[in-house]
Design a protein around this motif. Structure first.
Motif, PDB file in Angstrom:
ATOM      1  N   PRO A  97       0.815  -1.216   0.000  1.00 29.74           N
ATOM      2  CA  PRO A  97       0.000   0.000   0.000  1.00 29.74           C
ATOM      3  C   PRO A  97       0.850   1.268   0.000  1.00 29.74           C
ATOM      4  CG  PRO A  97      -0.855  -1.574   1.586  1.00 29.74           C
ATOM      5  CD  PRO A  97       0.446  -2.134   1.093  1.00 29.74           C
ATOM      6  N   GLU A  98       0.416   2.251  -0.771  1.00 31.76           N
ATOM      7  CA  GLU A  98       1.115   3.542  -0.801  1.00 31.76           C
ATOM      8  C   GLU A  98       0.652   4.402   0.372  1.00 31.76           C
ATOM      9  OE1 GLU A  98      -2.801   4.592  -2.490  1.00 31.76           O
ATOM     10  OE2 GLU A  98      -1.497   2.831  -2.621  1.00 31.76           O
ATOM     11  N   ALA A  99       1.363   5.488   0.633  1.00 30.08           N
ATOM     12  CA  ALA A  99       1.002   6.376   1.743  1.00 30.08           C
ATOM     13  C   ALA A  99       1.456   7.799   1.443  1.00 30.08           C
ATOM     14  CB  ALA A  99       1.643   5.893   3.046  1.00 30.08           C
ATOM     15  N   PRO A 106      -0.897  -2.035   8.978  1.00 28.37           N
ATOM     16  CA  PRO A 106      -2.238  -2.467   9.399  1.00 28.37           C
ATOM     17  C   PRO A 106      -3.179  -2.786   8.238  1.00 28.37           C
ATOM     18  CG  PRO A 106      -1.512  -0.629  10.746  1.00 28.37           C
ATOM     19  CD  PRO A 106      -0.525  -0.751   9.617  1.00 28.37           C
ATOM     20  N   ARG A 107      -2.868  -2.294   7.035  1.00 30.48           N
ATOM     21  CA  ARG A 107      -3.729  -2.568   5.874  1.00 30.48           C
ATOM     22  C   ARG A 107      -3.370  -3.891   5.189  1.00 30.48           C
ATOM     23  NH1 ARG A 107      -3.823   1.171   1.517  1.00 30.48           N
ATOM     24  NH2 ARG A 107      -5.768   0.096   0.992  1.00 30.48           N
ATOM     25  N   ILE A 108      -2.243  -4.492   5.559  1.00 27.49           N
ATOM     26  CA  ILE A 108      -1.860  -5.773   4.966  1.00 27.49           C
ATOM     27  C   ILE A 108      -2.534  -6.904   5.741  1.00 27.49           C
ATOM     28  CG2 ILE A 108       0.074  -7.338   4.508  1.00 27.49           C
ATOM     29  CD1 ILE A 108       1.834  -4.865   4.118  1.00 27.49           C
ATOM     30  N   GLU A 109      -3.413  -7.629   5.064  1.00 27.93           N
ATOM     31  CA  GLU A 109      -4.167  -8.695   5.724  1.00 27.93           C
ATOM     32  C   GLU A 109      -3.480 -10.052   5.618  1.00 27.93           C
ATOM     33  OE1 GLU A 109      -8.089  -8.452   4.019  1.00 27.93           O
ATOM     34  OE2 GLU A 109      -8.666  -6.773   5.316  1.00 27.93           O
ATOM     35  N   SER A 110      -2.558 -10.206   4.652  1.00 22.21           N
ATOM     36  CA  SER A 110      -1.852 -11.485   4.500  1.00 22.21           C
ATOM     37  C   SER A 110      -0.902 -11.712   5.663  1.00 22.21           C
ATOM     38  CB  SER A 110      -1.042 -11.512   3.208  1.00 22.21           C
ATOM     39  OG  SER A 110      -1.390 -10.509   2.331  1.00 22.21           O
ATOM     40  N   ASP A 111      -0.420 -12.949   5.761  1.00 23.80           N
ATOM     41  CA  ASP A 111       0.592 -13.301   6.753  1.00 23.80           C
ATOM     42  C   ASP A 111       1.904 -12.610   6.354  1.00 23.80           C
ATOM     43  OD1 ASP A 111       2.683 -14.581   8.200  1.00 23.80           O
ATOM     44  OD2 ASP A 111       1.441 -16.356   8.478  1.00 23.80           O
ATOM     45  N   PHE A 112       2.335 -11.665   7.152  1.00 24.75           N
ATOM     46  CA  PHE A 112       3.513 -10.869   6.815  1.00 24.75           C
ATOM     47  C   PHE A 112       4.780 -11.720   6.816  1.00 24.75           C
ATOM     48  CE2 PHE A 112       6.565  -7.296   7.903  1.00 24.75           C
ATOM     49  CZ  PHE A 112       6.440  -6.655   6.679  1.00 24.75           C
ATOM     50  N   ILE A 116      -2.699  -9.597   0.320  1.00 30.43           N
ATOM     51  CA  ILE A 116      -4.085  -9.138   0.466  1.00 30.43           C
ATOM     52  C   ILE A 116      -4.060  -7.810   1.213  1.00 30.43           C
ATOM     53  CG2 ILE A 116      -6.386  -9.682   1.364  1.00 30.43           C
ATOM     54  CD1 ILE A 116      -5.444 -12.655   1.442  1.00 30.43           C
ATOM     55  N   VAL A 117      -4.664  -6.799   0.607  1.00 32.15           N
ATOM     56  CA  VAL A 117      -4.664  -5.451   1.189  1.00 32.15           C
ATOM     57  C   VAL A 117      -6.092  -5.039   1.526  1.00 32.15           C
ATOM     58  CG1 VAL A 117      -4.131  -3.011   0.781  1.00 32.15           C
ATOM     59  CG2 VAL A 117      -2.580  -4.791  -0.074  1.00 32.15           C
ATOM     60  N   SER A 118      -6.270  -4.538   2.726  1.00 33.57           N
ATOM     61  CA  SER A 118      -7.584  -4.070   3.174  1.00 33.57           C
ATOM     62  C   SER A 118      -8.008  -2.829   2.398  1.00 33.57           C
ATOM     63  CB  SER A 118      -7.527  -3.737   4.666  1.00 33.57           C
ATOM     64  OG  SER A 118      -8.695  -3.054   5.075  1.00 33.57           O
ATOM     65  N   GLU A 119      -9.311  -2.741   2.173  1.00 33.81           N
ATOM     66  CA  GLU A 119      -9.877  -1.545   1.519  1.00 33.81           C
ATOM     67  C   GLU A 119     -10.010  -0.391   2.511  1.00 33.81           C
ATOM     68  OE1 GLU A 119     -10.705  -1.126  -1.749  1.00 33.81           O
ATOM     69  OE2 GLU A 119      -9.817  -3.085  -2.100  1.00 33.81           O
ATOM     70  N   LYS A 120      -9.821  -0.681   3.792  1.00 36.30           N
ATOM     71  CA  LYS A 120      -9.979   0.360   4.809  1.00 36.30           C
ATOM     72  C   LYS A 120      -8.875   1.414   4.714  1.00 36.30           C
ATOM     73  CE  LYS A 120     -12.693  -2.303   8.117  1.00 36.30           C
ATOM     74  NZ  LYS A 120     -12.855  -2.718   9.518  1.00 36.30           N
ATOM     75  N   ILE A 121      -9.131   2.531   5.357  1.00 38.93           N
ATOM     76  CA  ILE A 121      -8.204   3.667   5.310  1.00 38.93           C
ATOM     77  C   ILE A 121      -7.528   3.829   6.667  1.00 38.93           C
ATOM     78  CG2 ILE A 121      -8.048   6.175   5.018  1.00 38.93           C
ATOM     79  CD1 ILE A 121     -10.512   5.805   3.080  1.00 38.93           C
ATOM     80  N   ALA A 122      -6.216   3.953   6.630  1.00 37.15           N
ATOM     81  CA  ALA A 122      -5.435   4.102   7.866  1.00 37.15           C
ATOM     82  C   ALA A 122      -4.895   5.521   7.977  1.00 37.15           C
ATOM     83  CB  ALA A 122      -4.279   3.108   7.884  1.00 37.15           C
ATOM     84  N   THR A 123      -5.084   6.112   9.137  1.00 29.86           N
ATOM     85  CA  THR A 123      -4.500   7.416   9.450  1.00 29.86           C
ATOM     86  C   THR A 123      -3.611   7.264  10.675  1.00 29.86           C
ATOM     87  OG1 THR A 123      -6.415   8.634   8.601  1.00 29.86           O
ATOM     88  CG2 THR A 123      -4.951   9.820  10.105  1.00 29.86           C
TER      89      THR A 123
END
Length: 425
Positions: A214-216, A304-310, A328-335
């Protein structure tokens, strides 16, 4: 498997939080860690650059993987140290060898790498003390503002944006003749100033295949409205609304692929993270810089947006089969909002008792600059805590993280209340 994380900041706290959730991790060690990482594993009193101490610990505790958080041990060659040692060489290190770490360790090297492989970046020229006068003349021919960068690692302080010719010439002289940034400034890159919006793109690679994490977007200035002095980062948001599918396609085609292929064609082995600092200039990506590790505070929004086993992803890097792993990346938004010490980024307060962490209910608290003093958590760094909220909407994510940041208190506590608000539709 037993895993060792090297580092002590918010980035390492996020790594520890995520790795501790994996069934593939038996024991987790963090060296040296902080007051928060002890909740996920065992802190070890070792510096990340103490290679001999790390060797002794790794062999004595059956460590089967080392994840390097900060850049300094990578630039100094910890991966090379492992490969050169008969007892260590089969223990994978997640992070590049010293040649690959030059992408961050030398701005001159990284800029020449980009030019060689056709990766879009700002025009530049490199100068040393020996050709300082040529540097003065070059500045006279450039548009303002202009960027001056120390070639080596300067603790995040080696980049200056100068708005007048006089300022640029004075700073160039300070860097090259007065050793403003020490050895890091023995070469100075003079670079065209890029207009646009910055973002960070993170890539995990085994040297052949890669995964785009995920980008940030991070917020560097100390003051609200992006004012005041630069810091190590006051907060971050992931994903970035303006980094749509079309823009990210350009990033992959114009930046990521040429970077991975360039490393291969130059014979530079690379196993680990590539942090690409980008400028979005009218929908086109330009590389500002490479880092050879994850960023901070971006990691606290990305992980926190990475849902796969790290750990499984890291094993893909170690074993050279990352292409067979699922991201697998969550569609949710992290701040993420950073709580910093009074006085930061200048001389700042330390040893202040922290209260209210237990009051945070809807966010994750990642420790950055903290220590435990007889069970009392105290501030120990400029950036003290990172508060991350993962929600369905940007508004909820920003509001929750901001509210939870306010539930924590210590003498001199400061945080920005406007992180992420520039991204509201």
């Amino acid at each position: 498997m037993n895993i060792l994380i090297l580092g002590s900041g918010g980035r390492e706290s996020a790594f520890a939080w995520k790795i501790s959730q994996s069934e593939k991790c038996s024991k987790l060690f963090i060296a040296p860690g902080n007051a928060g990482t002890s909740a996920y594993g065992k802190n070890v009193n070792l510096k990340p650059t103490d290679f001999e101490g790390i060797k002794k610990f790794v062999l004595g505790n059956a460590v089967k993987m080392v994840l390097v958080g900060p850049e300094e041990p990578l630039v100094k060659g910890i991966h090379d140290y492992f490969l050169a040692d008969e007892e260590l060489r089969r223990i994978p290190v997640i992070g590049p060898q010293s040649e690959g770490a030059k992408l961050e360790g030398s701005k001159d090297f990284s800029k020449k790498f980009m030019m060689k492989h056709g990766i879009p970046t700002a025009a530049f020229k490199t100068f040393t003390k020996a050709n300082l006068q040529e540097g003065f003349k070059y500045l006279e021919s450039q548009k303002l503002p202009i960027v001056l960068k120390a070639d080596g690692l300067a603790g995040g302080k080696g980049v200056l944006i100068c708005t007048t010719l006089k300022e640029a010439q004075q700073e160039l002289q300070q860097m090259l003749q007065a050793d403003k940034f020490g050895e890091a400034g023995s070469k100075v890159i003079i670079e065209q100033f890029l207009e646009g919006i910055e973002l960070s793109v993170f890539v995990l690679t085994d040297g052949n295949s890669y995964k785009i994490l995920p980008e940030a977007k991070d917020y560097k200035r100390i003051g609200e409205g992006d004012t005041g002095l630069n810091t190590g980062g006051m907060g971050s948001v992931s994903p970035v609304p303006f980094a749509d599918a079309d823009f990210m396609r350009k990033v992959e085609e114009r930046v990521i692929l040429p970077t991975i292929n360039g490393l291969k064609s130059d014979g530079i082995p690379y196993k680990g993270f590539i942090f690409i600092g980008l400028m979005n200039d009218a929908g086109n990506p330009y590389v500002i810089e490479y880092n050879v590790r994850m960023g901070d505070p971006e990691t606290e929004s990305v992980i926190p947006r990475i849902e796969s086993d790290f750990v499984d992803l890291l094993l893909g890097v170690a074993e050279g089969n990352l292409d067979q792993k699922e991201l697998i990346v969550s569609e949710k938004i992290a701040t993420t909002i950073m709580l910093v010490a009074g006085g930061y980024p200048g001389e700042y307060l330390k040893g202040r008792g922290i209260t209210g962490i237990d009051n945070v209910r809807h966010s994750i608290v990642f420790h950055a600059g903290t220590e435990s003093d007889n069970g009392v958590i105290k501030s120990a760094g400029g950036r003290v805590l990172a508060i991350t909220s993962l929600k369905d909407t940007l508004f909820d994510s920003v509001q929750t993280a901001t509210a939870d940041a306010g539930r924590i208190y210590y003498d001199g506590r400061y945080f920005r209340h406007d992180i992420g608000q520039d991204l509201f539709p």
